[in-house]
Design a protein around this motif. Structure first.
Motif, short mmCIF file in Angstrom:
data_model
loop_
_atom_site.label_atom_id
_atom_site.label_comp_id
_atom_site.label_asym_id
_atom_site.label_seq_id
_atom_site.Cartn_x
_atom_site.Cartn_y
_atom_site.Cartn_z
N CYS A 1 -137.53 84.28 -21.71
CA CYS A 1 -138.17 84.81 -22.91
C CYS A 1 -139.67 84.57 -22.83
CB CYS A 1 -137.58 84.17 -24.17
SG CYS A 1 -138.35 84.74 -25.71
N ALA A 2 -140.44 85.61 -22.59
CA ALA A 2 -141.89 85.46 -22.44
C ALA A 2 -142.54 85.05 -23.75
CB ALA A 2 -142.50 86.78 -21.95
N THR A 3 -142.01 85.50 -24.87
CA THR A 3 -142.56 85.09 -26.17
C THR A 3 -142.46 83.58 -26.34
OG1 THR A 3 -142.18 87.18 -27.33
CG2 THR A 3 -142.18 85.18 -28.67
N SER A 4 -141.32 83.01 -26.00
CA SER A 4 -141.13 81.57 -26.16
C SER A 4 -141.99 80.79 -25.17
CB SER A 4 -139.65 81.21 -25.97
OG SER A 4 -138.86 81.85 -26.97
N GLY A 5 -142.16 81.31 -23.96
CA GLY A 5 -143.04 80.66 -23.00
C GLY A 5 -144.48 80.67 -23.49
N ILE B 1 -132.40 79.39 -25.56
CA ILE B 1 -133.41 80.42 -25.78
C ILE B 1 -132.97 81.79 -25.27
CG2 ILE B 1 -135.80 81.10 -25.32
CD1 ILE B 1 -136.49 78.13 -25.12
N ALA B 2 -132.35 81.83 -24.09
CA ALA B 2 -131.92 83.11 -23.52
C ALA B 2 -131.04 83.93 -24.47
CB ALA B 2 -131.21 82.88 -22.19
N PRO B 3 -130.09 83.31 -25.19
CA PRO B 3 -129.27 84.11 -26.10
C PRO B 3 -130.06 84.72 -27.26
CG PRO B 3 -128.19 82.02 -25.59
CD PRO B 3 -129.59 81.93 -25.07
N ARG B 4 -131.25 84.20 -27.52
CA ARG B 4 -132.08 84.69 -28.62
C ARG B 4 -133.13 85.70 -28.17
NH1 ARG B 4 -133.58 85.25 -32.75
NH2 ARG B 4 -135.13 83.69 -33.40
N ALA B 5 -133.35 85.83 -26.88
CA ALA B 5 -134.51 86.57 -26.38
C ALA B 5 -134.52 88.04 -26.82
CB ALA B 5 -134.56 86.49 -24.85
N ALA B 6 -133.40 88.72 -26.69
CA ALA B 6 -133.36 90.14 -27.07
C ALA B 6 -133.58 90.31 -28.57
CB ALA B 6 -132.03 90.75 -26.65
N GLU B 7 -133.02 89.41 -29.35
CA GLU B 7 -133.18 89.49 -30.81
C GLU B 7 -134.63 89.25 -31.22
OE1 GLU B 7 -131.38 87.43 -34.89
OE2 GLU B 7 -130.79 86.69 -32.91
N ILE B 8 -135.27 88.27 -30.57
CA ILE B 8 -136.69 88.00 -30.86
C ILE B 8 -137.52 89.25 -30.57
CG2 ILE B 8 -138.71 86.71 -30.06
CD1 ILE B 8 -136.78 84.33 -29.58
N ASP B 9 -137.23 89.90 -29.45
CA ASP B 9 -137.96 91.11 -29.07
C ASP B 9 -137.71 92.24 -30.06
OD1 ASP B 9 -139.47 92.76 -27.05
OD2 ASP B 9 -137.55 93.81 -27.00
N ALA B 10 -136.47 92.41 -30.47
CA ALA B 10 -136.12 93.53 -31.35
C ALA B 10 -136.62 93.33 -32.78
CB ALA B 10 -134.60 93.72 -31.36
N HIS C 1 -139.22 91.45 -33.78
CA HIS C 1 -140.67 91.24 -33.86
C HIS C 1 -141.01 90.07 -34.80
CE1 HIS C 1 -142.14 95.36 -32.20
NE2 HIS C 1 -140.89 95.14 -31.83
N GLU C 2 -140.10 89.12 -34.94
CA GLU C 2 -140.32 87.98 -35.82
C GLU C 2 -140.62 86.73 -35.00
OE1 GLU C 2 -136.97 87.56 -38.36
OE2 GLU C 2 -137.33 89.45 -39.44
N PHE C 3 -141.59 85.97 -35.47
CA PHE C 3 -141.95 84.75 -34.77
C PHE C 3 -140.76 83.78 -34.77
CE2 PHE C 3 -143.82 80.48 -34.48
CZ PHE C 3 -144.59 80.63 -33.33
N PRO C 4 -140.39 83.23 -33.60
CA PRO C 4 -139.17 82.42 -33.48
C PRO C 4 -139.39 80.95 -33.88
CG PRO C 4 -140.12 82.72 -31.32
CD PRO C 4 -141.00 83.49 -32.27
N TRP C 5 -139.39 80.69 -35.17
CA TRP C 5 -139.58 79.32 -35.62
C TRP C 5 -138.46 78.40 -35.15
CZ3 TRP C 5 -143.93 77.37 -37.10
CH2 TRP C 5 -144.91 78.17 -37.71
N ASP C 6 -137.27 78.96 -34.90
CA ASP C 6 -136.17 78.13 -34.41
C ASP C 6 -136.47 77.61 -33.01
OD1 ASP C 6 -135.91 80.90 -33.65
OD2 ASP C 6 -133.93 80.44 -32.84
N VAL C 7 -137.18 78.41 -32.21
CA VAL C 7 -137.58 77.95 -30.87
C VAL C 7 -138.63 76.86 -30.99
CG1 VAL C 7 -138.65 78.63 -28.69
CG2 VAL C 7 -136.97 80.14 -29.79
N VAL C 8 -139.57 77.02 -31.92
CA VAL C 8 -140.57 75.98 -32.17
C VAL C 8 -139.86 74.67 -32.55
CG1 VAL C 8 -142.46 75.24 -33.68
CG2 VAL C 8 -142.36 77.61 -32.85
N THR D 1 -132.37 74.05 -18.63
CA THR D 1 -131.10 74.07 -19.37
C THR D 1 -131.31 74.54 -20.80
OG1 THR D 1 -130.19 72.30 -18.00
CG2 THR D 1 -129.14 72.69 -20.13
N LEU D 2 -132.36 74.03 -21.46
CA LEU D 2 -132.67 74.47 -22.82
C LEU D 2 -132.95 75.97 -22.84
CD1 LEU D 2 -135.00 71.59 -24.06
CD2 LEU D 2 -132.67 72.07 -24.84
N ALA D 3 -133.71 76.43 -21.86
CA ALA D 3 -134.04 77.85 -21.80
C ALA D 3 -132.79 78.70 -21.62
CB ALA D 3 -135.03 78.11 -20.67
#
Length: 393
Positions: free
Chosen positions: A81-85, A25-34, A36-43, A19-21
């Motif tokens: 989001c593979a980055t978040s995983g 996280i899913a709504p942020r995935a494309a933005e994280i990829d585009a 190239h910034e480390f997602p501190w909000d996901v942390v 559910t969290l993912a």
């Protein structure tokens, strides 16, 4: 409900992560990829929800729910989001040195902070000239007045620049090959340590991957993990347990790509019917699903073995097989997902091209697929199967 290897409690925790993912996280995935910034909000999300604790025992502030569930959590996040995983997988990777080789004092000082996510971790073994050949490393550590002085560099280190604690391998006896390697805990503010550069990558773009430089870096003698000369053995034990984290990331990518391609094929019509009803597309979907489920079987088997406390030597082959199959399936499945979407699969408006780019690294890091095959074959050669041939002319 389809048959599920997980217990009711495990399914409940999986649903929480899922559910969290999906929602956060899913709504942020494309933005994280585009970006190239480390997602501190996901942390911060992982911290708030206690997700890092899934990788740690109760006595240090974790959930104590075991290896299988930790792999499931990486899989669920990586579906979107593979980055978040990868953030979760590397927290485990960077903590394993403490778990497997740390003293009581080291574990008490660091594991609670890692379990809460207060501190992120990293694992520094690879060098520019020693990827699969650890004995060729050039980073050295020498004793000096109750401290060690590290000189050298590490390359392709995940979480470079964001980790607060690095497990670093260096030669305390440069002439002893593998037997001369030792392991150290290096804090990010250690004098003489710096992150020299960050790499621009094809995939997992929001994850930092960088070069570490040790220029007279001084660390206390108490920061050494285990006795001198035991670092290589520790590194290999760590990789046996961390490779399945990469396998879980790969599995999540494969399942995410399969699910997206399936939904697309249900709604995209050609020649008067959904493309999912065309035999060639249906065959692709069937192969994608079957291969992904087969890979899940190997990965979950490893998790069950680890939770059952099987001897470490039995984990080596199981770990390598899970990583090998999950990584190869991720690359194959994401390629087919792009093909199913056709031109749409090749543009960034749709996530499958990101899945495909992210999948490739799972065939490279934590030991290449070629290395996994060598490990599997080596372990096979140790086994006695002659009894299977009894009576065969």
């Amino acid at each position: 409900m389809p048959w599920d290897v997980l217990s009711e409690e495990q399914r409940e925790l999986r649903e929480l992560v899922r559910t969290l993912a999906r929602e956060r996280i899913a709504p942020r995935a494309a933005e994280i990829d585009a970006s190239h910034e480390f997602p501190w909000d996901v942390v911060e999300l992982f911290r708030d929800q206690g997700i890092f604790g899934l990788f740690f025992d109760e006595e240090v502030g974790g959930t104590g729910t075991g290896t299988l569930l930790s792999l499931v959590s990486i899989e669920e996040v990586s579906k979107v989001c593979a980055t978040s995983g990868l953030i979760l997988a590397v927290q485990e990777l960077g903590s394993l040195g403490l778990k497997l080789g740390g003293s009581d004092e080291q574990r008490a000082a660091w594991l609670p902070r890692l379990a809460s996510g207060e501190v992120l971790a990293a694992y520094a073994l690879t060098e520019a000239g020693s990827g699969s050949d650890s004995a060729a490393m050039r980073t050295v550590a020498r004793r000096d007045n109750g401290e060690y002085v590290l000189d050298g560099s590490k390359r392709f280190i995940t979480n470079a620049g964001v980790a607060g604690l690095y497990t670093v391998f260096a030669k305390t006896d440069p002439d002893a090959g593998h037997a001369g390697i030792s392991a150290f805990l290096v804090e990010s503010d250690a004098p003489g340590f710096e992150v020299a550069r960050l790499e621009e990558k094809m995939g997992i773009a929001g994850s930092t991957t960088g070069e570490l430089v040790f220029d007279g870096c001084r660390v206390p003698e108490a920061s050494r993990l285990g006795p001198e000369g035991t670092g290589f053995r520790l590194a290999m034990r760590i990789l046996d347990r961390s490779r399945p984290g990469v396998a879980a990331q790969a599995l999540g990518i494969a399942q995410g790509a399969t699910d997206y391609a399936l939904e697309y094929a249900r709604t995209r019509e050609t020649m008067g019917k959904p493309i999912a009803q065309h035999q060639l597309i249906a065959a692709k979907l069937a192969d994608m699903e079957t291969k992904t489920e087969a890979a899940r079987g190997l990965l979950y088997r490893f998790g069950q073995m680890a939770d059952a406390g099987v001897p470490e030597e039995e984990l080596t082959k199981a770990s390598a097989m899970a990583k090998l199959l999950c990584g190869d399936v991720a690359m194959e499945v994401t390629t087919e997902a792009v093909q199913i979407l056709g031109g749409y699969g090749y543009v960034k408006e749709y996530p499958v091209e990101r899945f495909m780019r992210d999948a490739k690294i799972t065939q490279i890091y934590e030991g290449t697929q070629e290395v996994q095959r060598l490990v599997i074959a080596r372990e096979m050669l140790k086994e006695s199967r002659a009894f299977l041939l009894a009576g065969v002319a």
